[in-house]
Design a protein around this motif. Structure first.
Motif, PDB file in Angstrom:
ATOM      1  N   TYR A 144       0.729  -1.203  -0.063  1.00 64.01           N
ATOM      2  CA  TYR A 144       0.072   0.024  -0.113  1.00 64.01           C
ATOM      3  C   TYR A 144       0.787   1.312  -0.122  1.00 64.01           C
ATOM      4  N   VAL A 198      -6.692  -7.427   4.520  1.00 59.92           N
ATOM      5  CA  VAL A 198      -7.569  -6.358   4.820  1.00 59.92           C
ATOM      6  C   VAL A 198      -8.395  -6.737   6.278  1.00 59.92           C
ATOM      7  N   PRO A 199      -8.161  -6.018   7.485  1.00 57.20           N
ATOM      8  CA  PRO A 199      -7.189  -4.949   7.734  1.00 57.20           C
ATOM      9  C   PRO A 199      -5.837  -5.255   7.788  1.00 57.20           C
ATOM     10  N   ALA A 202      -3.458  -8.439   8.882  1.00 54.68           N
ATOM     11  CA  ALA A 202      -4.695  -9.329   8.753  1.00 54.68           C
ATOM     12  C   ALA A 202      -4.455 -10.567   9.937  1.00 54.68           C
ATOM     13  N   GLN A 206      -9.293 -10.204  14.980  1.00 57.12           N
ATOM     14  CA  GLN A 206     -10.206  -8.960  15.056  1.00 57.12           C
ATOM     15  C   GLN A 206     -11.028  -9.182  16.287  1.00 57.12           C
ATOM     16  N   ASN A 214     -15.157  -0.685  15.391  1.00 55.54           N
ATOM     17  CA  ASN A 214     -14.069  -1.205  14.242  1.00 55.54           C
ATOM     18  C   ASN A 214     -14.620  -0.884  12.913  1.00 55.54           C
ATOM     19  N   TYR A 215     -16.055  -0.538  12.669  1.00 55.69           N
ATOM     20  CA  TYR A 215     -16.628  -0.313  11.411  1.00 55.69           C
ATOM     21  C   TYR A 215     -17.718   0.627  11.477  1.00 55.69           C
ATOM     22  N   SER A 237     -18.551  -3.283   4.470  1.00 60.93           N
ATOM     23  CA  SER A 237     -17.188  -2.836   4.304  1.00 60.93           C
ATOM     24  C   SER A 237     -16.556  -3.229   3.443  1.00 60.93           C
ATOM     25  N   ASP A 239     -13.596  -4.874   3.326  1.00 59.42           N
ATOM     26  CA  ASP A 239     -13.159  -6.170   3.723  1.00 59.42           C
ATOM     27  C   ASP A 239     -14.129  -7.295   3.639  1.00 59.42           C
TER      28      ASP A 239
END
Length: 270
Positions: A144, A198-199, A202, A206, A214-215, A237, A239
């Motif tokens: 990225y 992602v994110p 990874a 999570q 987180n979203y 989202s 991902d």
């Protein structure tokens, strides 16, 4: 291990030498968007690639070496613009008040320290810094960063292209712009080849995140505002794991309540 071939990667010709344009080209060598940055960035990223991911090491290292060739091209262009610049061209450039002011306060070190040749500095004469280099050890994060580096590098090259009427410089810059196009695409292709990433990173579970936030797009306006209904406030989202939501305010944590200061730090407030 590196090998050097005494030949430019692409032809560099200057029909009308321009000392001012030479200073502008320095940004493409030692600036934040320049070739020194990406050459070292890709090289140090490659150094961190594990043995089982050698295809990425090769991708990074081959591109790093290509960027070294771009530095050589640009350094040659700087020298040709400086060493061959006739006096009448220097005086003609000074007829523009803005250019005259910039040239008068320009880079005497290009003559005094480098004998009218390129230096590892940007267009303002600021030395290149390794702080421009991103090499995190995480391939996805680095890719990225590489997309961003090639994007700003291509932006710089297109601006330089518009700032010159010299056919040779336009040919060289058109080549560099084309390579930036390829490099942007190859980094995107590498990210695609990695699969789920992602994110970033990874690999971090999570479920350890605060899943209330987180979203959620968080509004920071003092007064409450309605959900603008944009792709980052509603819908699936990026991902594909959750739905975006909109929060009109922040969770809040009360005023900062610092513990008593450590005496040895002498941080008393009078």
């Amino acid at each position: 291990m590196f090998f050097h071939d005494d030949e430019l990667q692409f032809e560099v010709e200057v029909e009308e030498p321009n000392p001012y344009f030479a200073k502008m080209l320095q940004q493409a060598i030692g600036g934040a968007e320049g070739e020194m940055r990406v050459a070292l960035q890709y090289m140090f990223q490659a150094f961190a690639v594990p043995a089982e991911k050698q295809e990425f090491r090769r991708l990074l290292m081959e591109t790093a070496c290509e960027e070294l060739g771009h530095i050589e091209m640009l350094a040659t262009a700087v020298s040709k613009n400086l060493a061959g610049a006739p006096e009448e061209l220097r005086e003609e450039a000074r007829e523009d008040a803005v250019i005259d002011a910039m040239m008068s306060g320009g880079q005497p070190r290009q003559a005094l320290s480098a004998g009218l040749h390129a230096m590892p500095v940007d267009s303002n004469g600021v030395p290149f810094t390794g702080g421009y280099v991103v090499a995190s050890g995480n391939l996805a994060a680095d890719m990225y960063a590489n997309v961003m580096a090639e994007s700003t590098g291509r932006l710089l090259a297109t601006r330089l292209y518009e700032f010159t009427d010299d056919p040779g410089m336009k040919d060289m810059l058109a080549y560099l712009i084309a390579r930036d196009t390829m490099h942007q695409n190859q980094w995107h292709a590498a990210l695609e080849d990695m699969g789920e990433h992602v994110p970033v990173p990874a690999s971090f579970p999570q479920e350890k995140e605060n899943d209330d936030w987180n979203y959620a797009f968080m509004s920071t306006y003092r007064e409450e505002r309605e959900d603008p209904g944009r792709p980052w406030t509603e819908g699936t989202s990026f991902d594909g794991k959750e739905e975006f939501t909109y929060s009109p305010d922040q969770p809040g944590g009360g005023p900062p309540d610092l513990e008593e200061v450590i005496d040895e730090m002498y941080n008393e407030v009078n």
